[in-house]
Design an enzyme around this catalytic site. Structure first.
Site, PDB file in Angstrom:
ATOM      1  CG  ASN A  42      15.457 -32.070 -12.845  1.00 21.93           C
ATOM      2  OD1 ASN A  42      15.079 -31.846 -11.697  1.00 21.93           O
ATOM      3  ND2 ASN A  42      16.448 -32.881 -13.106  1.00 21.93           N
ATOM      4  CB  ILE A  43       9.440 -32.684 -15.503  1.00 16.28           C
ATOM      5  CG1 ILE A  43       9.042 -31.716 -14.383  1.00 16.28           C
ATOM      6  CG2 ILE A  43       8.356 -33.742 -15.727  1.00 16.28           C
ATOM      7  CD1 ILE A  43       7.850 -30.823 -14.712  1.00 16.28           C
ATOM      8  CD  GLU A  44      15.605 -37.038 -15.205  1.00 12.16           C
ATOM      9  OE1 GLU A  44      15.482 -38.242 -14.865  1.00 12.16           O
ATOM     10  OE2 GLU A  44      16.667 -36.396 -15.081  1.00 12.16           O
ATOM     11  CB  CYS A  53      16.387 -28.029 -17.532  1.00 10.56           C
ATOM     12  SG  CYS A  53      17.562 -29.022 -18.451  1.00 10.56           S
ATOM     13  CD  GLU A  55      18.389 -24.658 -15.291  1.00 11.30           C
ATOM     14  OE1 GLU A  55      17.654 -25.677 -15.319  1.00 11.30           O
ATOM     15  OE2 GLU A  55      19.625 -24.716 -15.282  1.00 11.30           O
ATOM     16  CB  CYS A  88      21.860 -27.889 -20.215  1.00  8.54           C
ATOM     17  SG  CYS A  88      20.212 -27.502 -20.831  1.00  8.54           S
ATOM     18  CB  CYS A  91      18.568 -23.995 -19.549  1.00 11.97           C
ATOM     19  SG  CYS A  91      17.452 -25.363 -19.178  1.00 11.97           S
TER      20      CYS A  91
HETATM   21  O1  LIG Z   1      21.049 -26.840 -14.874  1.00 14.83           O
HETATM   22  C1  LIG Z   1      20.548 -27.976 -14.994  1.00 14.83           C
HETATM   23  C2  LIG Z   1      21.308 -29.112 -15.281  1.00 14.83           C
HETATM   24  C3  LIG Z   1      20.650 -30.330 -15.403  1.00 14.83           C
HETATM   25  N1  LIG Z   1      19.296 -30.395 -15.240  1.00 14.83           N
HETATM   26  C4  LIG Z   1      18.616 -31.704 -15.311  1.00 14.83           C
HETATM   27  C5  LIG Z   1      18.428 -32.315 -16.660  1.00 14.83           C
HETATM   28  C6  LIG Z   1      18.263 -33.775 -16.284  1.00 14.83           C
HETATM   29  O2  LIG Z   1      16.922 -34.010 -15.847  1.00 14.83           O
HETATM   30  C7  LIG Z   1      19.179 -33.948 -15.081  1.00 14.83           C
HETATM   31  C8  LIG Z   1      20.512 -34.571 -15.397  1.00 14.83           C
HETATM   32  O3  LIG Z   1      21.121 -33.877 -16.437  1.00 14.83           O
HETATM   33  O4  LIG Z   1      19.359 -32.642 -14.553  1.00 14.83           O
HETATM   34  C9  LIG Z   1      18.543 -29.285 -14.933  1.00 14.83           C
HETATM   35  O5  LIG Z   1      17.324 -29.360 -14.747  1.00 14.83           O
HETATM   36  N2  LIG Z   1      19.186 -28.103 -14.852  1.00 14.83           N
HETATM   37 ZN   LIG Z   2      18.766 -27.120 -19.124  1.00  9.75          ZN
END
Ligand SMILES: O=c1ccn([C@H]2C[C@H](O)[C@@H](CO)O2)c(=O)[nH]1
Ligand SMILES: [Zn+2]
Length: 137
Positions: A42-44, A53, A55, A88, A91
């Site tokens: 995940n890259i915020e 996310c 995935e 989520c 995804c």
């Molecule tokens: O299956 C998941 C669930 C959450 N996130 C990430 C989204 C966000 O960056 C952080 C918190 O929700 O986790 C994912 O990458 N995959």
């Molecule tokens: Zn997701």
């Protein structure tokens, strides 16, 4: 490929996560038809909405490298959750678009819990290409 090995690859991918806001790192490992693994984390983003996310990062990266949508063999996802991580809704919709509905999806955590499921179980009745009169990729 052994599901636990793919999970271990997802654990490695998780270490690359960029999560200054949530502090919640997630890793994904996607097995392609050639037996190659594609990694995602995940890259915020400070604006939150543009965050991606793990995935989707793995899936988009694989497609961008020339892998055919619909051709993937398995996906593993790992987070530091109490039970197996739950992808989520966004995804799930992207997996529905790019993966076969019966493709194995392995959901895990850092303690080694692992649940095997499929997209059909994760998103029953998904809106998809057929709803627009198109064939699945
Ligand atoms: O299956 C998941 C669930 C959450 N996130 C990430 C989204 C966000 O960056 C952080 C918190 O929700 O986790 C994912 O990458 N995959
Ligand atoms: Zn997701």
């Amino acid at each position: 490929m052994d599901p636990m090995l793919l999970m271990q690859e997802a654990v490695k991918a998780r270490l690359k996560a960029y999560v200054p806001y949530s502090g919640f790192s997630v890793g994904a490992a996607l097995l392609d038809a050639d037996g190659k693994v594609h990694y995602g984390c995940n890259i915020e983003n400070a604006a939150y909405g543009p965050s991606n996310c793990a995935e989707r990062t793995a899936l988009f990266s694989a497609v961008a490298q020339g892998q055919k949508p619909g051709s993937f063999k398995a996906l593993a996802v790992v987070g530091d959750t109490e039970g197996p991580i739950s992808p989520c809704g966004v995804c799930r919709q992207v997996i529905a678009e790019l993966c076969p509905p019966d493709m194995p999806v392995y959901l895990g955590n850092l303690k080694g819990d692992m649940q095997e499921t499929t997209l059909a179980e994760l998103l029953p009745g998904a809106f998809g290409p057929s709803d627009l009169g198109k064939e699945r990729p």
